[in-house]
Write an enzyme that holds these catalytic residues in place. Structure first.
Site, PDB file in Angstrom:
ATOM      1  N   HIS A  61     -32.281  -6.333  -7.117  1.00 18.99           N
ATOM      2  CA  HIS A  61     -32.963  -5.724  -8.274  1.00 18.99           C
ATOM      3  C   HIS A  61     -32.699  -4.224  -8.316  1.00 18.99           C
ATOM      4  O   HIS A  61     -33.441  -3.423  -7.749  1.00 18.99           O
ATOM      5  CB  HIS A  61     -34.464  -5.991  -8.211  1.00 18.99           C
ATOM      6  CG  HIS A  61     -35.144  -5.755  -9.534  1.00 18.99           C
ATOM      7  ND1 HIS A  61     -36.001  -6.665 -10.106  1.00 18.99           N
ATOM      8  CD2 HIS A  61     -35.077  -4.719 -10.402  1.00 18.99           C
ATOM      9  CE1 HIS A  61     -36.438  -6.188 -11.272  1.00 18.99           C
ATOM     10  NE2 HIS A  61     -35.892  -5.010 -11.463  1.00 18.99           N
ATOM     11  N   HIS A  63     -31.221  -0.887 -10.873  1.00 16.65           N
ATOM     12  CA  HIS A  63     -30.810  -0.356 -12.178  1.00 16.65           C
ATOM     13  C   HIS A  63     -29.710   0.681 -11.944  1.00 16.65           C
ATOM     14  O   HIS A  63     -29.975   1.748 -11.407  1.00 16.65           O
ATOM     15  CB  HIS A  63     -32.001   0.282 -12.903  1.00 16.65           C
ATOM     16  CG  HIS A  63     -33.093  -0.700 -13.221  1.00 16.65           C
ATOM     17  ND1 HIS A  63     -33.137  -1.408 -14.403  1.00 16.65           N
ATOM     18  CD2 HIS A  63     -34.150  -1.136 -12.496  1.00 16.65           C
ATOM     19  CE1 HIS A  63     -34.192  -2.216 -14.397  1.00 16.65           C
ATOM     20  NE2 HIS A  63     -34.828  -2.067 -13.254  1.00 16.65           N
ATOM     21  N   LEU A  64     -28.483   0.325 -12.322  1.00 17.67           N
ATOM     22  CA  LEU A  64     -27.356   1.248 -12.122  1.00 17.67           C
ATOM     23  C   LEU A  64     -27.173   2.173 -13.321  1.00 17.67           C
ATOM     24  O   LEU A  64     -26.407   3.132 -13.259  1.00 17.67           O
ATOM     25  CB  LEU A  64     -26.063   0.471 -11.838  1.00 17.67           C
ATOM     26  CG  LEU A  64     -26.018  -0.267 -10.492  1.00 17.67           C
ATOM     27  CD1 LEU A  64     -24.701  -1.037 -10.350  1.00 17.67           C
ATOM     28  CD2 LEU A  64     -26.198   0.679  -9.324  1.00 17.67           C
ATOM     29  N   ARG A  65     -27.859   1.880 -14.427  1.00 17.02           N
ATOM     30  CA  ARG A  65     -27.941   2.768 -15.604  1.00 17.02           C
ATOM     31  C   ARG A  65     -26.643   2.932 -16.387  1.00 17.02           C
ATOM     32  O   ARG A  65     -26.634   3.626 -17.398  1.00 17.02           O
ATOM     33  CB  ARG A  65     -28.444   4.161 -15.213  1.00 17.02           C
ATOM     34  CG  ARG A  65     -29.785   4.194 -14.492  1.00 17.02           C
ATOM     35  CD  ARG A  65     -30.915   3.692 -15.354  1.00 17.02           C
ATOM     36  NE  ARG A  65     -32.217   3.931 -14.739  1.00 17.02           N
ATOM     37  CZ  ARG A  65     -33.282   3.172 -14.974  1.00 17.02           C
ATOM     38  NH1 ARG A  65     -33.215   2.124 -15.772  1.00 17.02           N
ATOM     39  NH2 ARG A  65     -34.430   3.447 -14.403  1.00 17.02           N
ATOM     40  N   ASN A  95     -30.697  -3.803 -18.639  1.00 21.66           N
ATOM     41  CA  ASN A  95     -31.302  -2.907 -19.648  1.00 21.66           C
ATOM     42  C   ASN A  95     -30.577  -1.571 -19.702  1.00 21.66           C
ATOM     43  O   ASN A  95     -31.154  -0.506 -19.534  1.00 21.66           O
ATOM     44  CB  ASN A  95     -32.801  -2.719 -19.391  1.00 21.66           C
ATOM     45  CG  ASN A  95     -33.123  -2.195 -18.007  1.00 21.66           C
ATOM     46  OD1 ASN A  95     -32.309  -2.301 -17.086  1.00 21.66           O
ATOM     47  ND2 ASN A  95     -34.299  -1.622 -17.839  1.00 21.66           N
ATOM     48  N   HIS A 180     -39.560 -10.233 -15.436  1.00 24.15           N
ATOM     49  CA  HIS A 180     -40.500  -9.117 -15.300  1.00 24.15           C
ATOM     50  C   HIS A 180     -41.822  -9.648 -15.855  1.00 24.15           C
ATOM     51  O   HIS A 180     -41.976  -9.760 -17.065  1.00 24.15           O
ATOM     52  CB  HIS A 180     -39.962  -7.926 -16.108  1.00 24.15           C
ATOM     53  CG  HIS A 180     -40.913  -6.794 -16.288  1.00 24.15           C
ATOM     54  ND1 HIS A 180     -40.654  -5.537 -15.814  1.00 24.15           N
ATOM     55  CD2 HIS A 180     -42.121  -6.709 -16.912  1.00 24.15           C
ATOM     56  CE1 HIS A 180     -41.662  -4.730 -16.130  1.00 24.15           C
ATOM     57  NE2 HIS A 180     -42.556  -5.421 -16.807  1.00 24.15           N
ATOM     58  N   HIS A 233     -40.173  -8.023  -8.740  1.00 25.04           N
ATOM     59  CA  HIS A 233     -41.113  -6.968  -8.294  1.00 25.04           C
ATOM     60  C   HIS A 233     -42.591  -7.343  -8.383  1.00 25.04           C
ATOM     61  O   HIS A 233     -43.352  -6.779  -9.147  1.00 25.04           O
ATOM     62  CB  HIS A 233     -40.838  -5.653  -9.036  1.00 25.04           C
ATOM     63  CG  HIS A 233     -40.685  -5.757 -10.538  1.00 25.04           C
ATOM     64  ND1 HIS A 233     -41.589  -6.379 -11.358  1.00 25.04           N
ATOM     65  CD2 HIS A 233     -39.708  -5.294 -11.353  1.00 25.04           C
ATOM     66  CE1 HIS A 233     -41.194  -6.292 -12.614  1.00 25.04           C
ATOM     67  NE2 HIS A 233     -40.042  -5.637 -12.631  1.00 25.04           N
ATOM     68  N   ASP A 309     -36.060  -2.626  -6.824  1.00 29.78           N
ATOM     69  CA  ASP A 309     -36.297  -2.157  -8.200  1.00 29.78           C
ATOM     70  C   ASP A 309     -35.878  -0.686  -8.315  1.00 29.78           C
ATOM     71  O   ASP A 309     -36.562   0.127  -8.949  1.00 29.78           O
ATOM     72  CB  ASP A 309     -37.758  -2.346  -8.615  1.00 29.78           C
ATOM     73  CG  ASP A 309     -37.962  -2.147 -10.119  1.00 29.78           C
ATOM     74  OD1 ASP A 309     -36.954  -2.048 -10.850  1.00 29.78           O
ATOM     75  OD2 ASP A 309     -39.116  -2.083 -10.557  1.00 29.78           O
TER      76      ASP A 309
END
Lengths: 439, 326
Positions: A61, A63-65, A95, A180, A233, A309
């Site tokens: 989990h 977020h590499l953006r 996302n 989520h 999460h 996360d």
């Protein structure tokens, strides 16, 4: 090309290995794990005493953006952060901007990951087109392009009907829906866990039931559809109870807990720094009974996975009023020290269980090739230093963002080295000072 | 001059607030609270002079930075600053213009570059003053932050109670209304419990914050129970838009169940005081006969606001110690 890791304790839960073994790496794959293996022309890497070699850690989990929010993180900086934190693979959330709901975006992420050539990257695709909660994304296309699961993470899947359809449809491809869990009406404009500390600080509350309702919804739909459902999460004790009961009933549900949820409570909202926006995440830091329920669930086997996360945000975005700050903290480089210090050394879990939570189980949930040191598997190996004194320094994190509430924390246990495909991509210089670059 | 019944301390008497900022009552000791109230009594006298001005803050610059509309609090601070001879500047910034661009931190740093001594901040976000306190050298005075605190309101309430009752210790204070969204409530709970009053809070369960009991107060939704034998009844404003959030069905029903009427007030002590931080909704949380009646001290509260704010600014600037040095 052959390399021989000599010395150290090898822990490989899948093959029931735990002891002093050598590991022979041949052309980036595990050649053999055995006692006192002959050098036989291999380059020898001496592993200092006291270190542990285990299957590479996997953070499912992250977020590499990238694409779209490169000021927070890129695939390159995120995977640099991953390997510094001991992770040989990460699964990244969809996302981004644009959302990863197509083979094009998935392909871009994978191309960036190949160029960075650090941790392996497994994209997770969107449940719905644009994560808008209306139409299903092209899931077959996403799977074919390399996605290992689907989620609308950042938000819950918009409706029970859409979640049902996603479970049914993804089930056909054997990939889980990662959810989520949250009831958006109960969350409202909440910014912190609804409890004493939010009340005292005048922060709008998000009750634990907000998450647990989402978990209950998903569990019931997993039962209805027979598909695999993964709770992202998890933070509330009611959610843990729901997952425990669902597992007892034989429903295909798995779950993950983030290090901040087994370490911190909502007390951190007010101290040491009042209204520190690095204590703002979603789901929020909860009260002691919830934190303790997370530890209990990790210890008794209800929890399958520890996942970070990892949610990088630029310091400009966090240097604002608490209720205007974005949710989330970075986690890749603090997960191993927190897990050692708060769970293993605190006596809640064994080292073997830690490796299951951080490697074996995430590989199983996402059906990834890692999680073992079996002969022929990719030589993805994390070298752990269980007794290494670690001081977390936000400014020194490899991640492009430094948003951590653990700045200045002193913990016991860290990462000595990270080996991906037989290549040492990260090494703690104190422990592997003599290792030549490129080994 | 002081008429407190607070226990006498053997430590040397405080003569200033030895802190950079006033962020909330939560941070203050009972001694500091008593010091502000005692100083405010002295400041009140200034307001009754023909020339209503003392030179205590001469040469000091105070910026009133208001991100929320406010008439009462802003006017009160401005008058207090002028009576202390400070150079003052009021900046009212609609929240909308902030959304368009500059962050609070940047706004504050730009003001700070002009070397003010104090910034009085009103902001819709809880903790906004804490954020400024971390980035500014200037003293930060909280004039209301989100639903966190409104410390000068609690201080002026305490001054008003102490003037009438001679003490805070041992009084029963009932606070009735929208507890969830009230910064006045939180500051008053901190202050009154620190000073030994017995605090009861009352409102519909939908407007009571979680874990309220841990604040050291009695919590009830039965207004008669809260008001019974009360020395002080403090009403909190019901914001009309709360109805749309389904916190309660109608203003009419709210008034029926919680509205402070003369009949209800008969349950309180005969010398009960009625307080309201304003602005009032007549016929919602308070009946007009009560607001205008003999027990009402609502206008005294407003008058005391100036004295309390003078005291706070004076004491943060160093109080008597500063004057000696100057």
């Amino acid at each position: 090309m052959k390399k021989l890791l000599k010395g150290g304790r090898v822990v490989d839960p899948v093959n029931a290995i735990d002891g002093a073994f050598d590991i022979l790496i041949v052309d980036g794959l595990i050649g053999r794990v055995g006692r006192d293996l002959p050098v036989d022309g291999a380059t020898v890497i001496e592993v200092p005493a006291g270190l542990v070699l285990c299957p590479g850690l996997i953070d499912m989990h992250v977020h590499l953006r990238e694409p779209g929010q490169e000021h927070k993180e890129t695939v390159a900086t995120g995977t640099a952060s991953a390997v510094a934190g001991g992770f040989t693979a990460v699964a990244c959330m969809p996302n981004t901007s644009p959302v990863n709901d197509s083979a094009t975006v998935t392909g871009l992420i994978l191309a960036k990951a190949a160029a960075a050539n650090l941790a392996r990257v497994y994209p997770i695709g969107a449940v719905s087109k644009g994560q808008k909660g209306e139409l299903l994304a092209d899931i077959a296309e996403l799977k074919a392009a390399g996605c290992v699961a689907i989620t609308d993470d950042g938000h819950p899947t918009a409706t029970a009907l859409l979640l049902r359809r996603a479970l049914e449809y993804a089930g056909m491809f054997g990939i889980p829906v990662v959810e989520h869990c949250e009831d958006p009406t109960l969350k409202g404009d909440g910014v912190a866990h609804e409890g004493y500390h939010a009340s005292r600080l005048g922060l709008r509350g998000i009750p634990g039931a907000c998450e647990s309702l989402g978990v209950e919804r998903g569990v019931l739909l997993a039962e209805l559809t027979g598909s695999a459902f993964h709770v992202a999460h998890m933070s509330a004790r009611g959610s843990m109870r729901a997952v425990r009961k669902a597992k007892e009933a034989g429903i295909r549900v798995t779950c993950e807990v983030a290090p901040h949820h087994f370490t911190l409570t909502d007390e951190a909202l007010g101290a040491p720094v009042p209204y520190d926006t690095n204590t703002k995440m979603n789901p929020p830091l909860r009260e002691t009974a919830d934190r303790d329920a997370m530890i209990q669930g990790i210890a008794d086997g209800t929890v399958d996975v520890i996942a970070t996360d990892h949610a990088p945000h630029h310091y400009d975005e966090k240097k604002v009023e608490f209720d205007r700050a974005p949710f989330g903290i970075v986690g890749l480089e603090t997960a191993v020290p927190l897990t050692f210090d708060r769970l293993v050394h605190a006596g809640h879990i064994s080292l073997r269980r830690m490796i299951e939570l951080l490697s074996v189980n995430p590989a199983r949930v996402l059906k990834l090739p890692g999680g073992t040191l079996s002969e022929g598997a990719a030589a993805d190996i994390t070298v752990l230093a269980p007794d290494l004194p670690v001081r977390i320094e936000a400014a020194k994190l490899r991640s492009r963002s430094k948003n951590t509430p653990f700045d200045g924390w002193e913990l016991r246990g860290g990462v000595a080295a990270t080996i991906v495909g037989g290549r040492m991509v990260f090494a703690n210089e104190q422990l592997f000072a003599y290792v030549e670059a490129g080994l | 001059m002081t008429t407190t019944s607070e226990p006498i301390d053997t430590k040397p008497a405080l003569t200033s607030l030895r802190r950079k900022d006033l962020l909330g009552i939560a941070d203050l000791s009972p001694e500091e609270i008593a010091l502000v109230l005692d100083t405010a009594e002295a400041m009140k006298e200034v307001g009754s002079r023909p020339i209503k001005k003392v030179p205590a803050l001469r040469g000091k610059t105070v910026v009133n930075l208001f991100f929320e509309p406010s008439t009462r609090t802003r006017t009160s601070f401005e008058i207090a600053e002028k009576r202390l001879s400070a150079d003052t500047l009021s900046v009212a910034i609609g929240t909308s213009s902030v959304v368009k661009g500059e962050t609070l931190a940047d706004t504050a740093l730009n003001l700070e570059a002009m070397s003010p001594d104090m910034i009085v901040l009103r902001h819709s976000s809880s903790g906004a003053c804490h954020l400024l306190s971390r980035i500014c050298r200037s003293a930060i005075v909280n004039a209301g932050d989100g639903t966190n605190e409104h410390p000068t309101q609690a201080l002026l309430d305490a001054l008003t109670i102490r003037e009438r009752k001679g003490r805070l210790q041992g009084l029963k204070v009932a606070i009735v209304g929208d507890l969830l969204h009230s910064r006045v409530l939180r500051s008053n709970i901190h202050l009154l419990t620190k000073m030994g009053a017995h605090v009861w809070v009352c409102g519909p369960p939908t407007l009571i914050p979680a874990e309220m009991k841990q604040f050291g107060v009695r919590v009830t939704s039965y207004v008669d129970e809260a008001v019974a034998d009360a020395d002080v009844v403090m009403l909190l404003r019901i914001q009309l838009e709360r109805m749309e959030g389904a916190y309660f069905p109608s203003l009419r029903e709210y008034f029926q169940v919680f509205g402070m009427t003369e009949a209800r007030l008969r349950l309180a002590r005969p010398d009960v005081m009625i307080m309201h931080p304003g602005p009032m909704n007549r016929g919602v949380e308070i009946a007009s006969e009560v607001a205008d009646g003999p027990y009402s001290v609502i206008l005294d509260q407003v008058a005391n606001g100036v004295a309390v704010r003078m005291a706070v600014l004076y004491l943060l600037a160093g109080g008597a110690e500063h004057e000696e040095a100057a």
